[in-house]
Scaffold this motif. Structure first.
Motif, PDB file in Angstrom:
ATOM      1  N   GLU A   1       9.466  23.835  63.973  1.00 40.81           N
ATOM      2  CA  GLU A   1      10.037  25.181  63.958  1.00 40.81           C
ATOM      3  C   GLU A   1       9.272  26.116  64.890  1.00 40.81           C
ATOM      4  O   GLU A   1       9.850  26.947  65.571  1.00 40.81           O
ATOM      5  CB  GLU A   1      10.010  25.735  62.538  1.00 40.81           C
ATOM      6  CG  GLU A   1      10.500  27.149  62.391  1.00 40.81           C
ATOM      7  CD  GLU A   1      12.002  27.261  62.304  1.00 40.81           C
ATOM      8  OE1 GLU A   1      12.551  28.236  62.839  1.00 40.81           O
ATOM      9  OE2 GLU A   1      12.625  26.367  61.703  1.00 40.81           O
ATOM     10  N   PHE A   2       7.959  25.971  64.943  1.00 43.08           N
ATOM     11  CA  PHE A   2       7.142  26.839  65.797  1.00 43.08           C
ATOM     12  C   PHE A   2       6.884  26.234  67.166  1.00 43.08           C
ATOM     13  O   PHE A   2       6.504  26.938  68.095  1.00 43.08           O
ATOM     14  CB  PHE A   2       5.803  27.151  65.141  1.00 43.08           C
ATOM     15  CG  PHE A   2       5.920  27.832  63.813  1.00 43.08           C
ATOM     16  CD1 PHE A   2       6.924  28.747  63.568  1.00 43.08           C
ATOM     17  CD2 PHE A   2       5.029  27.561  62.802  1.00 43.08           C
ATOM     18  CE1 PHE A   2       7.039  29.376  62.350  1.00 43.08           C
ATOM     19  CE2 PHE A   2       5.127  28.184  61.574  1.00 43.08           C
ATOM     20  CZ  PHE A   2       6.139  29.089  61.349  1.00 43.08           C
ATOM     21  N   GLY A   3       7.036  24.917  67.288  1.00 43.29           N
ATOM     22  CA  GLY A   3       6.780  24.265  68.566  1.00 43.29           C
ATOM     23  C   GLY A   3       5.337  24.454  68.997  1.00 43.29           C
ATOM     24  O   GLY A   3       4.412  24.309  68.210  1.00 43.29           O
ATOM     25  N   VAL A   4       5.148  24.819  70.257  1.00 43.94           N
ATOM     26  CA  VAL A   4       3.801  25.030  70.784  1.00 43.94           C
ATOM     27  C   VAL A   4       3.444  26.516  70.817  1.00 43.94           C
ATOM     28  O   VAL A   4       2.443  26.894  71.414  1.00 43.94           O
ATOM     29  CB  VAL A   4       3.645  24.397  72.185  1.00 43.94           C
ATOM     30  CG1 VAL A   4       3.763  22.892  72.108  1.00 43.94           C
ATOM     31  CG2 VAL A   4       4.637  24.976  73.165  1.00 43.94           C
ATOM     32  N   GLY A   5       4.230  27.341  70.171  1.00 46.47           N
ATOM     33  CA  GLY A   5       4.001  28.788  70.161  1.00 46.47           C
ATOM     34  C   GLY A   5       2.616  29.206  69.700  1.00 46.47           C
ATOM     35  O   GLY A   5       1.932  29.968  70.381  1.00 46.47           O
ATOM     36  N   PRO A   6       2.142  28.729  68.531  1.00 46.45           N
ATOM     37  CA  PRO A   6       0.803  29.125  68.092  1.00 46.45           C
ATOM     38  C   PRO A   6      -0.294  28.678  69.054  1.00 46.45           C
ATOM     39  O   PRO A   6      -1.268  29.405  69.267  1.00 46.45           O
ATOM     40  CB  PRO A   6       0.654  28.429  66.730  1.00 46.45           C
ATOM     41  CG  PRO A   6       2.049  28.249  66.246  1.00 46.45           C
ATOM     42  CD  PRO A   6       2.875  28.006  67.480  1.00 46.45           C
TER      43      PRO A   6
END
Length: 158
Positions: A74-79
């Motif tokens: 859901e967040f992918g590599v965003g964080p």
């Protein structure tokens, strides 16, 4: 940074190669990492309910962050990207001093990036549940999203 050092020890890590790794082995590891990421991109979150409309308010940014709605990714590599950007800004503005020639400083900065990425992921997961983006099984959804983000952070930052 002392607090970060203590938390960084708890973060999962891939061991750095102590010798040159052949190209075919690098390709194998890259393929395995990509395969795990793709599988997680198709594993749905347990307990998620969506409205009948199915509108995704973040659809425009999903391809940039390699994320997939309603899955473990859901967040992918965003964080990871956000943590990297924040630590680079802190280093460039000289709020934290890092000597890239000293292995101890590099390892500490890698640990700080991991801790920040995991903290961002936990905050995002809690915000998603509190804002009602996913159904009523809040703690379980937070745990799933957090675990997947820890996996991505461990694989991407070393």
């Amino acid at each position: 940074m002392d607090m970060i050092r203590q938390l960084a020890v708890l973060m999962p890590a891939m061991r750095r190669a102590d010798r040159a790794v052949p190209f075919h082995r690098r390709m194998l590891y890259t393929g395995l990492s990509l395969s795990v990421f793709m599988v997680c991109s198709h594993v749905p979150l347990y307990g998620v309910r969506y409205a009948a409309s199915g509108a995704d308010p973040l659809s425009w940014v999903r391809s940039i962050l390699a994320s997939h709605r309603g899955t473990l990714m859901e967040f992918g590599v965003g964080p990871v990207l956000t943590a990297g950007t924040v630590t680079q800004l802190l280093t460039a503005s000289k709020l934290i001093r890092v000597d890239q020639n000293v292995r101890w400083d590099r390892d500490l900065m890698d640990g700080a990036r991991k801790v920040l990425a995991v903290t961002i992921a936990l905050g995002e997961a809690a915000a998603y549940v509190l804002l009602g983006m996913h159904g009523p099984v809040g703690a379980l959804i937070v745990l799933q999203l957090f675990s997947a983000s820890v996996l991505v952070a461990a694989a991407n930052l070393d």
